[in-house]
Scaffold this motif. Structure first.
Motif, mmCIF file in Angstrom:
data_model
loop_
_atom_site.group_PDB
_atom_site.id
_atom_site.type_symbol
_atom_site.label_atom_id
_atom_site.label_comp_id
_atom_site.label_asym_id
_atom_site.label_seq_id
_atom_site.Cartn_x
_atom_site.Cartn_y
_atom_site.Cartn_z
ATOM 1 N N ASP A 140 0.832 -1.204 0.000
ATOM 2 C CA ASP A 140 0.000 0.000 0.000
ATOM 3 C C ASP A 140 0.865 1.252 0.000
ATOM 4 O O ASP A 140 1.768 1.395 0.841
ATOM 5 N N SER A 141 0.616 2.146 -0.959
ATOM 6 C CA SER A 141 1.208 3.492 -0.960
ATOM 7 C C SER A 141 2.725 3.486 -1.046
ATOM 8 O O SER A 141 3.395 4.353 -0.478
ATOM 9 N N ASN A 142 3.284 2.515 -1.757
ATOM 10 C CA ASN A 142 4.711 2.531 -2.035
ATOM 11 C C ASN A 142 4.977 3.362 -3.298
ATOM 12 O O ASN A 142 4.134 3.444 -4.190
ATOM 13 N N THR A 143 6.158 3.958 -3.383
ATOM 14 C CA THR A 143 6.455 4.843 -4.504
ATOM 15 C C THR A 143 6.510 4.087 -5.821
ATOM 16 O O THR A 143 6.116 4.607 -6.866
ATOM 17 N N ASP A 144 7.006 2.848 -5.807
ATOM 18 C CA ASP A 144 7.129 2.033 -7.017
ATOM 19 C C ASP A 144 6.056 0.939 -6.994
ATOM 20 O O ASP A 144 4.987 1.132 -6.420
ATOM 21 N N ASP A 145 6.337 -0.220 -7.608
ATOM 22 C CA ASP A 145 5.348 -1.302 -7.690
ATOM 23 C C ASP A 145 4.974 -1.855 -6.323
ATOM 24 O O ASP A 145 5.765 -1.803 -5.375
ATOM 25 N N GLY A 146 3.790 -2.459 -6.262
ATOM 26 C CA GLY A 146 3.385 -3.151 -5.046
ATOM 27 C C GLY A 146 4.105 -4.481 -4.895
ATOM 28 O O GLY A 146 4.866 -4.693 -3.949
ATOM 29 N N ASN A 166 -0.226 2.357 -5.067
ATOM 30 C CA ASN A 166 1.209 2.357 -5.335
ATOM 31 C C ASN A 166 1.531 3.222 -6.553
ATOM 32 O O ASN A 166 0.709 3.376 -7.453
ATOM 33 N N GLY A 167 2.753 3.758 -6.592
ATOM 34 C CA GLY A 167 3.147 4.644 -7.675
ATOM 35 C C GLY A 167 3.512 3.937 -8.952
ATOM 36 O O GLY A 167 3.743 4.594 -9.977
ATOM 37 N N GLY A 170 0.546 -2.651 -9.769
ATOM 38 C CA GLY A 170 0.094 -3.398 -8.600
ATOM 39 C C GLY A 170 0.817 -4.729 -8.476
ATOM 40 O O GLY A 170 1.508 -4.993 -7.492
ATOM 41 N N TYR A 171 0.671 -5.592 -9.503
ATOM 42 C CA TYR A 171 1.328 -6.901 -9.552
ATOM 43 C C TYR A 171 2.100 -6.972 -10.870
ATOM 44 O O TYR A 171 1.499 -7.071 -11.950
ATOM 45 N N ASP A 172 3.419 -6.905 -10.800
ATOM 46 C CA ASP A 172 4.277 -6.987 -11.988
ATOM 47 C C ASP A 172 4.895 -8.376 -11.995
ATOM 48 O O ASP A 172 5.890 -8.640 -11.325
ATOM 49 N N ASN A 188 -3.658 1.976 -8.391
ATOM 50 C CA ASN A 188 -2.227 2.051 -8.658
ATOM 51 C C ASN A 188 -1.993 2.914 -9.900
ATOM 52 O O ASN A 188 -2.784 2.903 -10.842
ATOM 53 N N THR A 189 -0.871 3.630 -9.935
ATOM 54 C CA THR A 189 -0.600 4.524 -11.053
ATOM 55 C C THR A 189 -0.405 3.756 -12.352
ATOM 56 O O THR A 189 -0.852 4.163 -13.420
ATOM 57 N N GLY A 190 0.277 2.610 -12.302
ATOM 58 C CA GLY A 190 0.494 1.770 -13.480
ATOM 59 C C GLY A 190 -0.607 0.746 -13.641
ATOM 60 O O GLY A 190 -1.746 0.931 -13.194
ATOM 61 N N ASP A 191 -0.272 -0.378 -14.285
ATOM 62 C CA ASP A 191 -1.243 -1.453 -14.473
ATOM 63 C C ASP A 191 -1.662 -2.045 -13.129
ATOM 64 O O ASP A 191 -0.871 -2.106 -12.188
ATOM 65 N N GLY A 192 -2.894 -2.545 -13.071
ATOM 66 C CA GLY A 192 -3.288 -3.325 -11.907
ATOM 67 C C GLY A 192 -2.549 -4.648 -11.873
ATOM 68 O O GLY A 192 -1.888 -4.995 -10.895
ATOM 69 N N PHE A 193 -2.633 -5.391 -12.994
ATOM 70 C CA PHE A 193 -1.930 -6.666 -13.163
ATOM 71 C C PHE A 193 -1.164 -6.614 -14.484
ATOM 72 O O PHE A 193 -1.775 -6.429 -15.541
#
Length: 275
Positions: A140-146, A166-167, A170-172, A188-193
Motif C-alpha cells: 500500500d502506498s509505495n512509490t514504485d510497484d506493489g 502504489n506509484g 500493482g502486480y508486476d 495504482n498509477t500503473g497497471d493493476g496486473f
C-alpha cells in the motif's frame, strides 16, 4: 530473538549504520532462527534494517521494520540465499528504499505481511527465487510497484493479496508458473496486473481504478487460464491483444466487463458481461 511485542521491544538505531543480521555461508547455513514480537527502526545501513543471508528453516513473526534511512538503499527487510522459511504478520513501512527484498531464495511463504509507504517497491522478488507464496499480504502506498518480479520466477502464488495506491504497477509478474486467486489491485498509477510468462492462472481477481487494469504479454509458449476476474466496463479487457505468435491454449471465461475477443493460435471462449 524474541521480544515482548512490537510496541514494547523496540531496537532504535537512531539513523546509525547498524542492522539486525543473521548470516551463515554456502554449505554452512544458519538454521532454525526465530525473530518475533519486536520493532527495528531508524537503521541507515545500506543492506537494510533486518538482513538474513544463508539462513534456512527460520520464522519471522510479528516483526516491524520502519523508518530505514537516510542512506539505506533497501530500507526494510532483505532475505538472500535462504530456503524454507515463513514470514508472518510482519510489517515493513516508511523506509527509504524497498519494503521486502527476496533474492536467491526458494520455498518460502509470506502470510499477512504488509509493505506500506516505502520509497521503492513494496515486495521485490528478484533473481533466483522459486516456489514462493504470498497469502493475504498488502502493498500500500509505495512509490514504485506493489509486488514486483525483477527476473523470471518459477512457481509463485498470490492468494487474497491487496496492491493499492502504489506509484507503479500493482502486480508486476514475470513467471514460469504464476497462480493468482482472489487478489485486488486498486488505484495504482500503473497497471493493476501486468502478467508475462508461462503457465498463468488468474481466477477471481479484481482490478479497479488503475492506470490500466490488465496488461498481458507476451505470454510466450504458455498455457493460461483466466476465469471470473472483474474488469470495469470500458477498460482493457481480459485477455488483451498483446499475445505473441507463439501463444497456445489460452482460456478466458466469465470475466466481468470483458467483451468477446478472438486471439490467434488460441482456444477461443467468449466472455459475456456478467457471465
Amino acid at each position: 530473538f524474541v521480544g515482548e511485542g512490537r510496541g514494547t521491544t523496540i531496537i532504535d538505531f537512531n539513523d546509525g549504520a547498524f542492522q539486525v543480521i543473521a548470516s551463515g555461508s554456502a554449505g554452512s547455513e544458519r538454521v532454525n532462527i526465530r525473530i518475533e514480537n519486536l520493532t527495528i527502526q531508524n537503521s541507515a545501513d545500506l543492506n537494510s534494517g533486518l538482513y538474513l543471508n544463508f539462513c534456512d528453516f527460520f520464522h519471522l513473526n510479528n516483526v516491524r521494520v520502519t523508518s530505514g534511512g537516510p542512506g539505506a538503499s533497501i530500507g526494510g527487510i532483505r532475505i538472500a540465499n535462504c530456503d524454507n522459511f515463513i514470514l508472518e504478520n510482519c510489517r515493513s513501512d516508511t523506509n527509504t528504499g524497498i519494503g521486502y527484498w527476496f533474492t536467491d531464495s526458494d520455498q518460502f511463504t509470506a502470510i499477512n505481511c504488509n509493505a506500506s509507504s516505502n520509497t521503492e517497491q513494496g515486495f521485490y522478488i528478484s533473481d533466483g527465487v522459486d516456489l514462493c507464496s504470498f497469502i493475504s499480504c498488502v502493498a500500500d502506498s509505495n512509490t514504485d510497484d506493489g509486488f514486483d518480479n525483477n527476473a523470471t520466477v518459477e512457481e509463485e502464488t498470490f492468494i487474497g493479496c491487496i496492491a493499492m495506491n502504489n506509484g507503479g504497477i500493482g502486480y508486476d509478474i514475470d513467471s514460469i508458473g504464476a497462480y493468482l486467486f482472489g487478489n485486488l489491485a486498486s488505484a495504482n498509477t500503473g497497471d493493476g496486473f501486468e502478467i508475462n510468462g508461462q503457465r498463468i492462472i488468474l481466477i477471481g481477481n479484481t482490478s479497479t481504478g488503475n492506470g490500466t487494469e490488465y496488461d498481458f504479454g507476451p505470454l510466450t509458449n504458455q498455457q493460461a487460464t483466466i476465469i471470473g476476474n472483474s474488469i470495469p466496463v470500458g477498460s482493457t479487457t481480459v485477455p488483451s491483444t498483446e499475445y505473441s505468435e507463439t501463444d497456445e491454449e489460452v482460456m478466458s471465461l466469465g470475466n466481468l466487463g470483458a467483451s468477446p475477443r478472438t486471439e490467434k493460435n488460441m482456444l477461443r471462449m467468449q466472455n459475456v458481461s456478467g457471465g
